[in-house]
Design an enzyme around this catalytic site. Structure first.
Site, short mmCIF file in Angstrom:
data_model
loop_
_atom_site.label_atom_id
_atom_site.label_comp_id
_atom_site.label_asym_id
_atom_site.label_seq_id
_atom_site.Cartn_x
_atom_site.Cartn_y
_atom_site.Cartn_z
N ARG A 106 40.74 28.63 47.07
CA ARG A 106 42.08 29.21 47.17
C ARG A 106 42.11 30.47 48.03
O ARG A 106 43.19 30.90 48.45
CB ARG A 106 42.63 29.54 45.77
CG ARG A 106 43.06 28.31 44.99
CD ARG A 106 43.69 28.70 43.66
NE ARG A 106 44.76 29.67 43.77
CZ ARG A 106 46.03 29.38 44.07
NH1 ARG A 106 46.38 28.13 44.34
NH2 ARG A 106 46.94 30.34 44.12
N GLU B 220 47.31 37.74 46.95
CA GLU B 220 47.91 38.98 46.48
C GLU B 220 47.44 40.16 47.32
O GLU B 220 46.59 40.02 48.21
CB GLU B 220 47.59 39.16 45.00
CG GLU B 220 48.23 38.08 44.15
CD GLU B 220 47.84 38.11 42.69
OE1 GLU B 220 48.54 37.49 41.87
OE2 GLU B 220 46.83 38.76 42.35
N PHE C 92 43.58 40.13 40.18
CA PHE C 92 43.64 38.72 39.84
C PHE C 92 43.19 37.82 40.99
O PHE C 92 42.14 37.19 40.90
CB PHE C 92 45.06 38.36 39.36
CG PHE C 92 45.38 38.96 38.03
CD1 PHE C 92 45.12 38.28 36.86
CD2 PHE C 92 45.89 40.25 37.93
CE1 PHE C 92 45.37 38.84 35.61
CE2 PHE C 92 46.15 40.83 36.70
CZ PHE C 92 45.89 40.12 35.54
N GLU C 93 43.94 37.75 42.06
CA GLU C 93 43.56 36.84 43.14
C GLU C 93 43.89 37.46 44.48
O GLU C 93 45.05 37.53 44.88
CB GLU C 93 44.28 35.49 42.98
CG GLU C 93 43.81 34.45 43.98
CD GLU C 93 44.50 33.11 43.79
OE1 GLU C 93 43.80 32.11 43.54
OE2 GLU C 93 45.74 33.07 43.90
N GLN C 94 42.89 37.91 45.16
CA GLN C 94 43.06 38.44 46.51
C GLN C 94 42.01 37.81 47.42
O GLN C 94 40.92 37.47 46.98
CB GLN C 94 42.93 39.95 46.53
CG GLN C 94 41.59 40.47 46.06
CD GLN C 94 41.41 41.94 46.36
OE1 GLN C 94 41.30 42.34 47.51
NE2 GLN C 94 41.39 42.76 45.32
#
Length: 536
Positions: free
Chosen positions: A343, A358, A364-366
């Site tokens: 991802r 993000e 969380f999700e970068q």
């Protein structure tokens, strides 16, 4: 043979745990929020070390999405019981405030390369656990105990309980066997057995400038444990001018010839503010036994130069590293928190493509891929292909410590769609983690074509550069203070920031469309500079 100069693992390599299996030495170090979890280096001679694996590399073992900065994997313990390797680690979900959520796990493997098992959950009552294999076959889980009612610190001592590997759980009675010395903050326990004595090595004094290794011993594993005549066998707390500061959190190993060494963490502060940009690094000290007590040679202050069996070859350390992606992502690189790598990046077609997620600093999700800064001065360079349509899409080159402290040269766009270069920095606002306002003046560029991005760090001075259409690099923005990329400026209270500076590439798309950015290569070029002379 000439002595080896510390550190032996430069850059962010904290909380070393060492084990020897035959003629092979392995050191495991903390990785905190960086994925995959735990770095394991290998050596034949205690002088030359190579990163061989990061064992916590799949979702069933580790998922750190939501873990705050400097949480995640703390203080792994690597051991071998004569049959297989055991690795104990903590995944910290919260550390600030009155409570800590610290989940402890054990994995094992037949060889250092794996395959490493899925984790066995042990408990959550403290952090920095270790596993001791006694000569009668029993395995003992040794852990610090936290008590949120205890003030001003929640460190309540070291707890011992048997671990049953067949049942996969703790069994039998448990006991608080050591409450530490007046230095307080007792943690990082390791147990050993020698000449009928049980030895308990702990870390005390926190992770800043009062850190120390404390040794105690007992004839009975359950105690009571008597403290070493020196109390702290390794510390820089009373030597403010020593080159190696913040020394503590150690582990012991013996060579096949019977020589004893202590590996430990330490920091090399620079600037008048004593900032450790390279984080907490792994160093080594020779030790000796006297009257059944262990002493550090020339200690307790750690030595910068140490005799070890081997001679170090620093050729590769000072060599330019040019990374390409035909064979995937090089082992020097890590990313933040997520096991779902597809991802955030791929390396198809021999290039590194990041998918905008993000913002930089998300917990969380970068999409951020970076390597450790391992030199006080260096150059970095990359080429980006990115087509943003507005100001909420940005990608580029970053010097990064955490969400609170970073410098980020981005390719982005104005609200009218015109592409531009813009520097995002949190320099002036730490520890708040807000962007420095006003932002540096943007530089308008054409909407087509690749852009070369670069930076130089010379001690505390950081300068960004860019080039278009194969042209010469030009300066962009002011000179920034790179020394804030340090534990001392990590946005937390004392003893609260634990990693080190990284440099790499990132991509954000807060529109939620996952706009990709493609990077052809990445260069990290060490530079010898007068600011590197921390030992004078």
């Amino acid at each position: 043979m000439p002595p080896v100069r510390n550190p032996i693992l430069p850059g962010f390599n904290a909380d070393p745990s060492i084990v020897r299996v035959g003629n092979d030495y392995y050191i495991a170090t903390s990785t905190f929020e960086w994925y995959p979890g735990v770095q394991i280096h290998h050596s034949k001679d205690l002088a030359n070390w190579e990163l061989v694996t990061r064992p916590l590399n799949r979702k069933s073992q580790l998922d750190m999405r939501g873990d705050p900065d400097s949480c995640g994997v703390w203080a792994p313990c690597l051991t071998h019981d004569g049959d297989k390797f055991w690795l104990v680690y903590t995944d910290v979900k919260r550390k600030d405030g009155s409570f800590k959520d610290t989940h402890n796990y054990i994995v094992s493997a037949p060889s250092i390369e794996g395959p490493w098992s899925d984790p066995v959950y042990v408990n959550s009552s403290g952090f920095d656990p270790s596993l001791f294999h006694d000569d009668d076959g029993k395995k003992w889980f040794v852990n610090m105990l936290q008590d949120h009612r205890r003030r001003p610190r929640s460190f309540a001592g070291i707890v011992l309980q048997e671990f049953d590997p067949a049942a996969g759980k703790l069994v039998g009675p448990k006991k608080n066997i050591f409450r530490g010395t007046e230095l307080d903050l007792v943690e990082g326990p390791h147990l050993y057995k020698r000449n009928g004595w049980y030895y308990l090595l702990t870390a005390e004094g926190g992770t800043a400038y009062h850190h120390a290794c404390t040794l105690a011993r007992s004839r009975d594993i359950w105690g009571p444990y008597d403290v070493h005549p020196q109390k702290h066998i390794l510390t820089s707390k009373d030597a403010p001018l020593a080159a190696l500061q913040r020394a503590g959190h150690g582990d012991i190993v013996e060579t096949p010839e019977g020589r004893t060494y202590l590996v430990h963490l330490a920091g090399r502060p620079t600037t008048q503010e004593r900032r450790c940009v390279l984080g907490r690094e792994t160093s080594i000290q020779e030790a000796f036994w006297k009257d059944d007590w262990l002493y550090v040679k020339n200690g307790p202050v750690p030595s910068l130069y140490v005799d070890v069996p081997g001679v170090r070859d620093d050729t590769q350390y000072w060599a330019e590293q040019r990374y390409t992606f035909e064979n995937g992502l090089h082992k020097d690189f890590q990313w933040l928190r997520t096991p779902d790598t597809e991802r955030i990046f791929d390396t198809k077609d021999g290039k590194l493509t990041l998918f905008g997620r993000e913002t930089i600093g998300s917990w969380f999700e970068q999409a951020l891929v970076a390597r450790r800064q391992t030199h006080f001065s260096y150059d970095a360079e990359t080429t980006i292909d990115f087509s943003p349509t507005d100001e909420r899409q940005f990608a580029g080159l970053t010097a990064y410590y955490c969400r609170y402290n970073f410098f980020y040269l981005t390719v982005t766009a104005h609200s009218d769609g015109q592409r531009e270069l813009l520097i995002l920095s949190s320099e002036a606002s730490w520890p708040d983690g807000k962007l420095t306002m006003p932002l540096a003046d943007p530089v308008q560029i054409s909407n087509e074509g690749k852009v070369k991005l670069a930076l130089t760090i010379r001690g505390r001075q950081l300068q960004f550069f860019y080039a278009l259409n194969g042209g010469e690099l030009k300066k962009i923005g002011p000179v920034y203070d790179a020394s804030i990329l340090s534990d001392e400026c990590g946005g937390h209270q004392a003893h609260g920031s634990f990693t080190g500076a990284f440099v790499g590439v990132a991509c954000s798309d807060v529109n939620g469309t996952a706009l990709p950015a493609t990077f052809d290569y990445f260069i990290y070029r060490p530079v010898e500079h007068e600011t590197d002379r921390y030992d004078v």
